[in-house]
Write a protein that holds these residues in place. Structure first.
Motif, PDB file in Angstrom:
ATOM      1  N   GLY A  69      41.814  23.865  21.548  1.00 15.10           N
ATOM      2  CA  GLY A  69      41.837  23.709  22.770  1.00 15.10           C
ATOM      3  C   GLY A  69      43.244  24.101  23.320  1.00 15.10           C
ATOM      4  O   GLY A  69      44.074  24.482  22.899  1.00 15.10           O
ATOM      5  N   SER A  86      42.760  26.723  30.344  1.00 14.73           N
ATOM      6  CA  SER A  86      41.774  27.386  29.139  1.00 14.73           C
ATOM      7  C   SER A  86      41.182  28.370  29.872  1.00 14.73           C
ATOM      8  O   SER A  86      40.629  29.402  28.632  1.00 14.73           O
ATOM      9  N   GLU A  87      41.057  28.893  31.068  1.00 13.36           N
ATOM     10  CA  GLU A  87      40.335  30.004  31.373  1.00 13.36           C
ATOM     11  C   GLU A  87      41.472  31.208  31.650  1.00 13.36           C
ATOM     12  O   GLU A  87      42.537  31.044  32.216  1.00 13.36           O
ATOM     13  N   ASP A  97      42.684  25.474  35.642  1.00 15.38           N
ATOM     14  CA  ASP A  97      42.138  25.190  34.462  1.00 15.38           C
ATOM     15  C   ASP A  97      42.985  26.168  33.586  1.00 15.38           C
ATOM     16  O   ASP A  97      42.561  27.314  33.173  1.00 15.38           O
ATOM     17  N   HIS A 106      43.368  21.161  29.021  1.00 13.65           N
ATOM     18  CA  HIS A 106      43.072  22.296  29.715  1.00 13.65           C
ATOM     19  C   HIS A 106      43.559  21.919  31.178  1.00 13.65           C
ATOM     20  O   HIS A 106      44.093  23.117  31.914  1.00 13.65           O
ATOM     21  N   LYS A 107      43.184  20.832  32.002  1.00  7.54           N
ATOM     22  CA  LYS A 107      43.888  20.934  33.187  1.00  7.54           C
ATOM     23  C   LYS A 107      44.140  19.318  33.522  1.00  7.54           C
ATOM     24  O   LYS A 107      44.015  18.484  32.850  1.00  7.54           O
ATOM     25  N   TYR A 128      48.542  25.976  22.661  1.00  7.77           N
ATOM     26  CA  TYR A 128      47.235  26.559  22.397  1.00  7.77           C
ATOM     27  C   TYR A 128      46.779  26.283  20.877  1.00  7.77           C
ATOM     28  O   TYR A 128      47.747  26.759  20.106  1.00  7.77           O
TER      29      TYR A 128
END
Length: 265
Positions: free
Chosen positions: A211, A158-159, A156, A198-199, A263
């Motif tokens: 995101g 976003s992490e 992921d 994100h993934k 991003y």
């Protein structure tokens, strides 16, 4: 100091720095003539530069000519420029892809003060003649685009894992900045572009404006075509350097069959 009509190719330092916009050139009473000159009117760290010594020993003119690029010397030096929101590594890739004269012409247009024609210093982000601020001549907030060298379908993105901050991620993927407002003009075309949010397990279209977007290699030609055909004339003029850098980034990712990460703001 006024921006010259043409920037001499000698003003592109081995590391990718455009010496024309260095404070020792445009803000000094005794202007430095660049890293490639033998004059003494330059900062001590430039006179003792390990990068310049290395490239001289290897008989190259620019670091991008070397098989080891980007090496630890360049990566360490790159960190000094993070605060200026500018990448010497991306400068080098752009100069390699387009040729040094074409790259410096784009630099000349970007760093010329739109109010008086002076040189904007990369260090102060202000015009050397009238003091106008770069931020007042450009648009924001900015979205970021970079290249993922080793794409992980299980991750992921976003992490921020492994102790990495957002700034660490921008550096890791050698991201470049684009004013987010430009994307409004691309949006109609982007809605048909395949992407992932994100993934890899979240297939979508277009970009996650607030995101993280993962853009696969087979979407990069479509994205580049949208940029070429749907960029507003005002942005084409004001942000020519950023748009050119993004197109070069997409082209490189396509050639290397790599995902691009975006991003949002």
């Amino acid at each position: 100091m006024k921006m010259p009509e043409t920037i001499d190719v000698a003003m592109l330092a081995p590391c990718g720095m455009n010496c024309t916009v260095c404070y020792k050139h445009c803000l000094s009473k005794t202007p430095c003539k660049g890293c490639n000159s033998n004059e003494v009117a330059k900062p001590d760290h430039c006179g003792k530069c390990k990068i310049k010594s290395c490239i001289t020993d290897r008989r190259y003119t620019h670091c991008f000519q070397c098989i080891d690029f980007p090496c630890k010397h360049i990566e360490n030096f790159e960190r000094r420029y993070e605060r200026y929101n500018w990448s010497l590594i991306m400068n080098s890739y752009d100069a390699k892809d387009t040729g040094v004269p074409a790259f410096l012409e784009g630099e000349r247009r970007y760093w010329t003060c739109s109010r008086c024609g002076g040189i904007i210093s990369i260090h102060s982000a202000e015009c050397s003649d009238c003091g106008a601020k770069l931020v007042d001549m450009r648009l924001g907030p900015n979205a970021q685009f970079g290249i993922i060298d080793n794409f992980d379908k299980q991750k992921d993105y976003s992490e921020f894992t492994e102790g990495l901050s957002f700034e660490d991620c921008l550096n890791k993927y050698q991201c470049i900045s684009i004013p987010d407002e430009i994307i409004n003009y691309w949006w109609e075309g982007l809605t048909s572009m395949k992407s992932y949010f994100h993934k890899f397990s979240r297939p979508e279209t277009a970009l996650a404006r607030w995101g993280v977007t993962l853009i696969p290699p087979d979407s990069l030609d479509i994205f580049a075509e949208i940029i070429r055909n749907h960029t507003n004339e005002r942005f084409s003029r004001l942000c020519e350097t950023e748009i050119s850098a993004l197109l070069n980034l997409l082209n490189r990712a396509k050639k290397e069959d790599k995902f691009v990460i975006h991003y949002g703001v």
